[in-house]
Design an enzyme around this catalytic site. Structure first.
Site, PDB file in Angstrom:
ATOM      1  N   GLU A 154      49.408  37.733  43.208  1.00 25.40           N
ATOM      2  CA  GLU A 154      48.674  36.821  42.844  1.00 25.40           C
ATOM      3  C   GLU A 154      49.241  35.745  42.209  1.00 25.40           C
ATOM      4  OE1 GLU A 154      46.027  38.052  39.953  1.00 25.40           O
ATOM      5  OE2 GLU A 154      44.453  36.676  40.148  1.00 25.40           O
ATOM      6  N   GLU A 160      49.687  30.154  33.011  1.00 21.23           N
ATOM      7  CA  GLU A 160      49.794  31.537  33.038  1.00 21.23           C
ATOM      8  C   GLU A 160      51.184  32.035  33.724  1.00 21.23           C
ATOM      9  OE1 GLU A 160      46.538  34.368  33.942  1.00 21.23           O
ATOM     10  OE2 GLU A 160      45.097  32.665  33.402  1.00 21.23           O
ATOM     11  N   ASP A 187      42.772  33.794  44.112  1.00 23.45           N
ATOM     12  CA  ASP A 187      41.843  33.765  42.716  1.00 23.45           C
ATOM     13  C   ASP A 187      41.300  32.326  42.803  1.00 23.45           C
ATOM     14  OD1 ASP A 187      40.821  33.148  40.283  1.00 23.45           O
ATOM     15  OD2 ASP A 187      41.876  35.085  39.581  1.00 23.45           O
ATOM     16  N   HIS A 190      42.042  30.173  39.559  1.00 23.97           N
ATOM     17  CA  HIS A 190      43.549  29.479  39.476  1.00 23.97           C
ATOM     18  C   HIS A 190      43.387  28.573  40.545  1.00 23.97           C
ATOM     19  CE1 HIS A 190      44.777  32.381  36.501  1.00 23.97           C
ATOM     20  NE2 HIS A 190      44.435  33.742  37.575  1.00 23.97           N
ATOM     21  N   HIS A 213      39.642  36.772  44.245  1.00 22.24           N
ATOM     22  CA  HIS A 213      38.791  36.695  43.173  1.00 22.24           C
ATOM     23  C   HIS A 213      37.791  35.723  43.066  1.00 22.24           C
ATOM     24  CE1 HIS A 213      41.890  39.439  40.669  1.00 22.24           C
ATOM     25  NE2 HIS A 213      41.059  40.020  41.186  1.00 22.24           N
ATOM     26  N   ARG A 219      35.523  29.807  35.211  1.00 23.74           N
ATOM     27  CA  ARG A 219      35.772  31.324  35.432  1.00 23.74           C
ATOM     28  C   ARG A 219      34.546  31.957  35.106  1.00 23.74           C
ATOM     29  NH1 ARG A 219      41.465  34.071  34.137  1.00 23.74           N
ATOM     30  NH2 ARG A 219      41.760  34.774  35.968  1.00 23.74           N
ATOM     31  N   GLU A 248      36.027  38.391  39.441  1.00 14.02           N
ATOM     32  CA  GLU A 248      37.009  38.371  38.182  1.00 14.02           C
ATOM     33  C   GLU A 248      36.424  37.281  37.472  1.00 14.02           C
ATOM     34  OE1 GLU A 248      41.433  39.253  37.179  1.00 14.02           O
ATOM     35  OE2 GLU A 248      41.160  37.194  37.803  1.00 14.02           O
TER      36      GLU A 248
HETATM   37  C1  LER Z   1      44.525  38.501  36.961  1.00 17.11           C
HETATM   38  O1  LER Z   1      44.090  38.786  38.145  1.00 17.11           O
HETATM   39  C2  LER Z   1      44.317  37.098  36.733  1.00 17.11           C
HETATM   40  O2  LER Z   1      43.938  36.236  37.308  1.00 17.11           O
HETATM   41  C3  LER Z   1      44.861  36.724  35.596  1.00 17.11           C
HETATM   42  O3  LER Z   1      44.564  35.274  35.213  1.00 17.11           O
HETATM   43  C4  LER Z   1      44.695  37.578  34.473  1.00 17.11           C
HETATM   44  O4  LER Z   1      44.046  36.981  33.266  1.00 17.11           O
HETATM   45 MN    MN Z   2      42.486  37.270  39.088  1.00 18.40          MN
END
Ligand code: LER
Ligand code: MN
Length: 272
Positions: A154, A160, A187, A190, A213, A219, A248
């Site tokens: 991912e 992060e 995701d 992100h 995600h 989010r 998520e």
């Molecule tokens: C994990 O799937 C993710 O997206 C990270 O940002 C966890 O905080």
């Molecule tokens: Mn994620």
């Protein structure tokens, strides 16, 4: 057919994270099933935190599949990453993920490497950190292949990780390093921070995308932000994506309403 999924975190240390459910397994499964979700994604403290046979029975009772298992607890609880400068810690990170792969594989579910990828830390060359990441992904991709499951990597946003932040970075890295049996997680939270165009990035990554995600720009559950999901849904259809769209997202305003909002958005974007 694209399938719906909700996240359940069963690790007290990450209770405040972006998970639809974070209470206990049974009541979360019951609620997800009542809304018609196809699957759940689990975040457990380790690969042996839950008994496989018992968990199989619980999933069967609610007719839910296990879509994927998250490994984030390895970093949050134990401070393990694949790019730690300490070889002993990198080794422990690999062992932790192997156990999670084994656990997930009992359900045909792949493991996700998100925060356990780590960062290039001060004093370490970027090339060195990328070599450690490649070593870990290559080894774990092969390990997962023994169980006939892929491994999910991912890309995360810049706050992060400073390793790989976009789907394109992920595709280039996996192909340049010849890493097999590892796909990418798109995701959407992100991506909303990092990508120029979410739909174009999904189209370009194509078959590398093996998990999604599903969260809005802030989010929160899809429908509470400003991302363009019509374009995203169309791109996923164009690449013939047949995996899970897994929420998520923060349990905003609470778990039950977040799950309801998610399934309504899922139905709107993927079922009509
Ligand atoms: C994990 O799937 C993710 O997206 C990270 O940002 C966890 O905080
Ligand atoms: Mn994620």
């Amino acid at each position: 057919m694209i399938k719906s999924c909700a996240t359940i975190a069963l690790v007290p240390e990450i209770k405040v994270g972006p998970w639809i459910y974070w209470d206990d397994l049974e009541s979360s499964l019951a609620h997800a099933a009542s809304l018609g979700f196809d699957a759940v994604e689990l975040f457990t403290a380790s690969g042996d935190a839950f008994d496989v046979s018992k968990t199989k029975l619980q999933l069967a009772k609610f007719q839910l599949a296990l879509a994927a298992v998250g490994t984030g607890a390895g970093k949050v609880i134990h401070g393990l990453t694949l790019t730690d400068p300490d070889a002993h810690i990198r080794k422990k990170a690999v062992a932790f993920i192997e156990k999670m792969i084994t656990f997930g594989a009992a359900f045909n579910a792949p493991a996700i490497i998100g925060s356990m990828q780590g960062n290039v830390v001060a004093g370490i060359d970027r090339e060195q950190a990328m070599d450690w990441l490649a070593f870990g992904l290559n080894h774990l991709g092969k390990y997962a292949a023994n169980f006939n499951v892929p491994l999910i990597y991912e890309p995360l946003n810049r706050y992060e990780t400073n390793l790989l932040n976009t789907l394109g970075d992920g595709v280039d890295f996996l192909s340049a390093r010849g890493i097999s049996n590892v796909g990418l997680l798109a995701d959407l939270f992100h991506m909303n921070i990092e990508e120029v165009d979410l739909a174009a990035s999904i189209r370009a990554a194509g078959a590398y995308v093996i998990h999604v995600h599903f969260a809005d720009s802030n989010r929160r559950p899809v429908g509470n932000g400003h991302a363009d999901f019509h374009a995203v849904a169309q791109a996923l259809q164009e690449i013939n994506y047949e995996g899970f769209v897994s929420a998520e997202a923060f349990p905003y305003p609470n778990s039950k309403d977040a799950a309801t909002q998610t399934i309504q958005s899922f139905t709107y974007y993927f079922k009509q």
